[in-house]
Design an enzyme around this catalytic site. Sequence first.
Site, mmCIF file in Angstrom:
data_model
loop_
_atom_site.group_PDB
_atom_site.id
_atom_site.type_symbol
_atom_site.label_atom_id
_atom_site.label_comp_id
_atom_site.label_asym_id
_atom_site.label_seq_id
_atom_site.Cartn_x
_atom_site.Cartn_y
_atom_site.Cartn_z
ATOM 1 N N GLU A 84 0.712 -0.737 -0.200
ATOM 2 C CA GLU A 84 -0.109 0.131 0.013
ATOM 3 C C GLU A 84 0.811 1.803 -0.127
ATOM 4 O O GLU A 84 0.545 2.153 -0.394
ATOM 5 C CB GLU A 84 -1.356 0.181 1.237
ATOM 6 C CG GLU A 84 -1.625 -0.724 1.100
ATOM 7 C CD GLU A 84 -0.952 -2.343 1.824
ATOM 8 O OE1 GLU A 84 -2.344 -3.281 2.843
ATOM 9 O OE2 GLU A 84 -0.429 -2.771 1.958
ATOM 10 N N CYS A 108 -2.056 -3.848 7.731
ATOM 11 C CA CYS A 108 -2.155 -3.915 9.036
ATOM 12 C C CYS A 108 -2.044 -2.776 9.930
ATOM 13 O O CYS A 108 -2.267 -1.868 9.471
ATOM 14 C CB CYS A 108 -0.292 -4.453 9.151
ATOM 15 S SG CYS A 108 0.888 -3.259 8.292
ATOM 16 N N ALA A 187 8.367 -34.747 -10.560
ATOM 17 C CA ALA A 187 8.018 -35.180 -11.833
ATOM 18 C C ALA A 187 7.775 -36.465 -11.774
ATOM 19 O O ALA A 187 8.414 -37.358 -12.161
ATOM 20 C CB ALA A 187 8.613 -34.119 -13.231
ATOM 21 N N TRP A 203 14.688 -35.816 -19.655
ATOM 22 C CA TRP A 203 14.311 -34.755 -18.252
ATOM 23 C C TRP A 203 12.947 -35.094 -18.839
ATOM 24 O O TRP A 203 12.859 -35.494 -19.638
ATOM 25 C CB TRP A 203 13.541 -32.818 -18.835
ATOM 26 C CG TRP A 203 15.425 -31.962 -18.479
ATOM 27 C CD1 TRP A 203 16.332 -31.756 -19.416
ATOM 28 C CD2 TRP A 203 15.190 -31.372 -17.643
ATOM 29 N NE1 TRP A 203 16.844 -31.094 -19.226
ATOM 30 C CE2 TRP A 203 16.926 -30.889 -17.649
ATOM 31 C CE3 TRP A 203 15.456 -31.250 -16.174
ATOM 32 C CZ2 TRP A 203 17.930 -30.394 -17.124
ATOM 33 C CZ3 TRP A 203 16.097 -30.597 -14.706
ATOM 34 C CH2 TRP A 203 17.072 -29.994 -15.744
ATOM 35 N N ARG A 217 11.000 -22.988 -6.538
ATOM 36 C CA ARG A 217 11.862 -23.101 -5.891
ATOM 37 C C ARG A 217 12.401 -21.722 -4.608
ATOM 38 O O ARG A 217 12.400 -21.018 -3.995
ATOM 39 C CB ARG A 217 13.506 -23.232 -6.439
ATOM 40 C CG ARG A 217 13.478 -24.793 -6.906
ATOM 41 C CD ARG A 217 14.644 -24.691 -7.798
ATOM 42 N NE ARG A 217 14.963 -26.295 -7.835
ATOM 43 C CZ ARG A 217 15.973 -27.075 -8.567
ATOM 44 N NH1 ARG A 217 15.897 -26.315 -8.599
ATOM 45 N NH2 ARG A 217 15.089 -28.397 -8.498
ATOM 46 N N LEU A 237 20.144 -27.259 -7.690
ATOM 47 C CA LEU A 237 19.411 -26.642 -6.700
ATOM 48 C C LEU A 237 18.606 -25.195 -6.719
ATOM 49 O O LEU A 237 18.551 -24.379 -5.580
ATOM 50 C CB LEU A 237 19.039 -27.314 -5.775
ATOM 51 C CG LEU A 237 19.173 -28.360 -5.373
ATOM 52 C CD1 LEU A 237 19.250 -28.919 -3.877
ATOM 53 C CD2 LEU A 237 18.286 -29.386 -6.009
ATOM 54 N N ARG A 240 17.000 -20.961 -11.574
ATOM 55 C CA ARG A 240 17.464 -20.270 -12.928
ATOM 56 C C ARG A 240 16.597 -19.806 -14.273
ATOM 57 O O ARG A 240 17.506 -18.952 -14.977
ATOM 58 C CB ARG A 240 18.128 -21.537 -13.852
ATOM 59 C CG ARG A 240 19.893 -22.394 -12.533
ATOM 60 C CD ARG A 240 20.372 -23.616 -13.140
ATOM 61 N NE ARG A 240 19.321 -24.273 -13.800
ATOM 62 C CZ ARG A 240 19.351 -25.894 -12.829
ATOM 63 N NH1 ARG A 240 19.898 -25.194 -12.056
ATOM 64 N NH2 ARG A 240 18.266 -26.598 -13.399
ATOM 65 N N PRO A 355 12.354 -40.684 -4.383
ATOM 66 C CA PRO A 355 10.723 -41.493 -3.927
ATOM 67 C C PRO A 355 11.104 -41.967 -2.793
ATOM 68 O O PRO A 355 9.522 -42.141 -2.377
ATOM 69 C CB PRO A 355 10.996 -42.435 -4.627
ATOM 70 C CG PRO A 355 12.513 -42.899 -5.873
ATOM 71 C CD PRO A 355 12.837 -41.513 -5.972
ATOM 72 N N LEU A 358 9.796 -38.687 -0.399
ATOM 73 C CA LEU A 358 8.464 -38.079 -0.754
ATOM 74 C C LEU A 358 7.640 -39.824 -0.012
ATOM 75 O O LEU A 358 6.750 -38.977 -0.003
ATOM 76 C CB LEU A 358 8.752 -38.269 -2.299
ATOM 77 C CG LEU A 358 9.562 -36.764 -2.415
ATOM 78 C CD1 LEU A 358 9.382 -37.158 -4.635
ATOM 79 C CD2 LEU A 358 8.603 -36.067 -2.805
#
Length: 428
Positions: A84, A108, A187, A203, A217, A237, A240, A355, A358
């Site tokens: 704002e 706020c 993916a 990929w 990221r 990591l 880019r 895997p 995860l």
Amino acid sequence: MSLSLKPGFSFGGVLQKLYPEENLTRQEIILENSDEYWMAQALSKSMENGCAANPNPSVGCVVVLNNKIISSGCTERWGGKHAERVAFESLKVGDLEGTTVYVTLEPCTHVGKQPPCVELFRNRGISKVVIGSEDPNPIVSGNGIQQLKEMGIECKVGVLKTEVQAWLSPFFIQQRNHRPLIALKWAQSLDGCFADDHDGWQWISGIHSRKYTHWLRQKYDAILIGVGTLLNDFPSLDVREIQNQYKRDPLKIIYDPFGKIFQCTEQEQAILTEKTFKLGTKQIILIGTQVLLDEKEKNNKWFQFLKNNENFILQKINDNSENKMTNIIVESLKCKEIDEFLGRPLQSILIEGGPRLLSLFLQEKNYDVLHVFIAPFFLGGEKNKLFSKKQRALIPYIFRDVSKVERMKIVVQERLGNDILLEMVQEN
């Protein structure tokens, strides 16, 4: 989250903002000059600085007069001006007369690193304020709206509320649950493979999906992988595919309970130093207590290099056999030392592991949102899948009956290039 997001919106914000050159197939047409239309512009504006405002929310504000934006603003880097203030300061005295102000989050009312934004609205002749969502911070929640009404300003609250809260989900989780948001990302092929059986993964997803991954990221504070992924892929990591004035790379966290990283060959050490651990990036290695006490490791030159490097923290895992393993991982990251190392409170963690890691978080239902990219081909492998035989040898998986399985809620379903993006949460 009880409702799906409108087409064209995601946990990453307004997809058209990320792909301005694309005609997204599921973008919903919102009536031009409606409150939803202008709030979408404010939400798009809130993405302008990435998430450099963390742990503050990245808010967007647009000022509209006669169906035209006359000024706009996005929250600056943490400690900087709120949206704002950025929007209003470019206007002269009297320019706000008769305007409608669209702001994604309730202004706020308290003094933090900046003065209270609600005072900017006083005696400016503003006709109406449209707010995406109330602020979950108990210091603010509802107070900003009440003060605006007491100033005689008409208020409308809840326009694109679900879309705003998805974009600001790390802030909402931290305020409500007092912990970092946990997001899982992967993916896969149509048959659920993360990689082929020769560990080839570049990929799985296409360029559009990879761009969105890099945006995530930047959105999240930290990225967590297991040591297996680290030593198999040597990932960078970093961010880019995205450019903005406050571009930032995530804090890198390596889960390595048995200290495998300290047994790297010199060649592996050189690759890690060049890629994942390159100069200027910060890393946390989660290590089991016994590894840190091992006298053999203390005489290891690579161990000493990592231990004494200012860009590393060797964080011991707070082992508690009564707690779930993933809770132990997250709890190990909740400490003052890591907040100071990061330079701000750790508000969100993106888990991009293989895997095995995860599967562990899925098995223990320790996540807030899933980002899943599905590529349109079959691999036919068995090795690199969630809950594969290889994973079940390491994780005590509980088999479920299909009639009793707890189904997830699909919040986002979008086509990115030739891939499908699904974003899901647990059903309440």
